[in-house]
Motif scaffolding. Structure first.
Motif, PDB file in Angstrom:
ATOM      1  N   ARG A  98       0.859  -1.177   0.000  1.00 44.86           N
ATOM      2  CA  ARG A  98       0.000   0.000   0.000  1.00 44.86           C
ATOM      3  C   ARG A  98       0.902   1.235   0.000  1.00 44.86           C
ATOM      4  O   ARG A  98       1.799   1.353   0.841  1.00 44.86           O
ATOM      5  CB  ARG A  98      -0.881   0.004   1.245  1.00 44.86           C
ATOM      6  CG  ARG A  98      -1.854   1.175   1.362  1.00 44.86           C
ATOM      7  CD  ARG A  98      -2.537   1.161   2.737  1.00 44.86           C
ATOM      8  NE  ARG A  98      -3.101  -0.136   3.029  1.00 44.86           N
ATOM      9  CZ  ARG A  98      -4.335  -0.513   2.727  1.00 44.86           C
ATOM     10  NH1 ARG A  98      -5.154   0.344   2.131  1.00 44.86           N
ATOM     11  NH2 ARG A  98      -4.780  -1.717   3.018  1.00 44.86           N
ATOM     12  N   ARG A 100       1.001   5.639  -0.286  1.00 45.68           N
ATOM     13  CA  ARG A 100       0.229   6.876  -0.167  1.00 45.68           C
ATOM     14  C   ARG A 100       1.099   8.020  -0.666  1.00 45.68           C
ATOM     15  O   ARG A 100       2.164   8.283  -0.115  1.00 45.68           O
ATOM     16  CB  ARG A 100      -0.194   7.105   1.290  1.00 45.68           C
ATOM     17  CG  ARG A 100      -1.127   6.051   1.838  1.00 45.68           C
ATOM     18  CD  ARG A 100      -1.539   6.348   3.272  1.00 45.68           C
ATOM     19  NE  ARG A 100      -2.478   5.334   3.773  1.00 45.68           N
ATOM     20  CZ  ARG A 100      -2.114   4.279   4.490  1.00 45.68           C
ATOM     21  NH1 ARG A 100      -0.836   4.101   4.796  1.00 45.68           N
ATOM     22  NH2 ARG A 100      -3.011   3.409   4.912  1.00 45.68           N
ATOM     23  N   GLU A 237      -4.141   6.932  -2.263  1.00 49.07           N
ATOM     24  CA  GLU A 237      -3.654   5.663  -1.729  1.00 49.07           C
ATOM     25  C   GLU A 237      -3.864   4.598  -2.797  1.00 49.07           C
ATOM     26  O   GLU A 237      -4.952   4.506  -3.381  1.00 49.07           O
ATOM     27  CB  GLU A 237      -4.432   5.286  -0.471  1.00 49.07           C
ATOM     28  CG  GLU A 237      -4.126   3.894   0.059  1.00 49.07           C
ATOM     29  CD  GLU A 237      -5.001   3.522   1.236  1.00 49.07           C
ATOM     30  OE1 GLU A 237      -4.676   3.964   2.357  1.00 49.07           O
ATOM     31  OE2 GLU A 237      -6.012   2.818   1.028  1.00 49.07           O
ATOM     32  N   ALA A 239      -3.385   0.500  -3.202  1.00 50.19           N
ATOM     33  CA  ALA A 239      -3.113  -0.727  -2.465  1.00 50.19           C
ATOM     34  C   ALA A 239      -3.344  -1.930  -3.368  1.00 50.19           C
ATOM     35  O   ALA A 239      -4.290  -1.959  -4.167  1.00 50.19           O
ATOM     36  CB  ALA A 239      -4.010  -0.819  -1.229  1.00 50.19           C
ATOM     37  N   GLY A 278      -6.417  -4.910  -6.544  1.00 44.76           N
ATOM     38  CA  GLY A 278      -6.142  -3.706  -5.777  1.00 44.76           C
ATOM     39  C   GLY A 278      -7.141  -2.616  -6.015  1.00 44.76           C
ATOM     40  O   GLY A 278      -8.171  -2.801  -6.673  1.00 44.76           O
TER      41      GLY A 278
END
Length: 284
Positions: A98, A100, A237, A239, A278
């Motif tokens: 993940r 950011r 974000e 992920a 994801g």
């Protein structure tokens, strides 16, 4: 409690760290080190250009969202081969990642990288922990990442939590690409990650794989390069969970939501084999 850091005076020595990783095969405990490592780095234009070429990113004046992983790789190796880290580095499995992006990563030069480990917990196949990375520039926090790592053979008390089911509705095919036989070696040259399972069928067989497999972070980087303008440049974000490895060579197919602030993605192979799933979301 505030995080404790060790600031390195000299940069990590990757050949020495690979030797340490190769000669350590035993689990020595079940307690993660409390302190993290920090070190300054600088973006080198030639190395960045080579990374863009291998992963398919265009030159848009911004760091690719996955590139800080490359800047942090040697420091992560230093942390994961230290005497107080209880698990052998070779054999760790990268289950999920993940990232950011807190601010647009344009005009980036000198940075501070911090890495640490946290949150050791049971897993159905052993134990997992989080490898946490943060990148700061002169203005403060810029980028951060969480990689979920599995160590087989570790016994911890408690029950392994159930994994939530992903939301993959409304996806359509965006593109396809070939993962060539040499992509593991090419990505290793730009990332520093020379794990033998990625380099050739001969070295992969030493670790139980019939063929070399693509780096998980190359799969993610190549996917984000293909998404391109669909993703915001910051306040995002991204992920992914890594499922079945991409054996080399092979063709993969990227399915994704329409462009927007939020979306889902899935990377598949022959017969619908699921390699990676994801999403991307705006930061709260």
């Amino acid at each position: 409690m505030s995080q404790r850091w060790h600031d390195l005076n000299t940069p990590p020595n990757l050949p020495e760290l690979y030797w340490k990783a190769a000669t350590r095969r035993k689990i020595t405990g079940t307690e993660l080190p409390a302190a993290g490592l920090r070190h300054p780095v600088s973006v080198q234009p030639a190395k960045l250009a080579a990374y863009r070429q291998v992963c398919g990113f265009t030159e848009n004046g911004l760091l690719p969202p996955t590139y800080p992983h490359v800047l942090a790789f040697a420091l992560q190796m230093q942390l994961l081969t230290a005497a107080d880290f209880p698990f052998p580095l070779l054999g760790l499995i990268h289950l999920a990642n993940r990232i950011r992006v807190l601010r647009p990563m344009g005009g980036v030069g000198d940075l501070s990288i911090g890495v640490r480990v946290d949150n050791l917990r049971p897993h159905a196949k052993g134990a997992v922990f989080d490898l946490l990375t943060n990148v700061d520039d002169a203005l403060g926090p810029l980028w951060e990442a969480q990689s979920r790592m599995l160590c087989r053979g570790v016994k911890l008390p408690g029950e392994a939590p159930a994994e939530p089911a992903p939301n993959e509705s409304g996806l359509s095919e965006l593109t396809r690409w070939q993962a060539p036989a040499d992509i593991g070696r090419r990505y290793a040259r730009v990332s520093g990650d020379y794990n033998p399972i990625h380099l050739s069928a001969v070295t992969a067989r030493l670790f139980g794989f019939p063929q070399a497999i693509a780096h998980g972070l190359w799969n993610k980087a190549r996917t984000l390069a293909a998404l391109g303008e669909q993703l915001p440049a910051a306040n995002i974000e991204i992920a992914v969970d890594f499922r079945k490895p991409v054996r080399l060579p092979s063709e993969v197919c990227l399915l994704a939501s329409p462009a927007g602030p939020s979306g889902d993605l899935r990377l598949t192979g022959a017969g619908g084999l699921e390699h990676m799933i994801g999403h991307w979301r705006p930061l709260a």
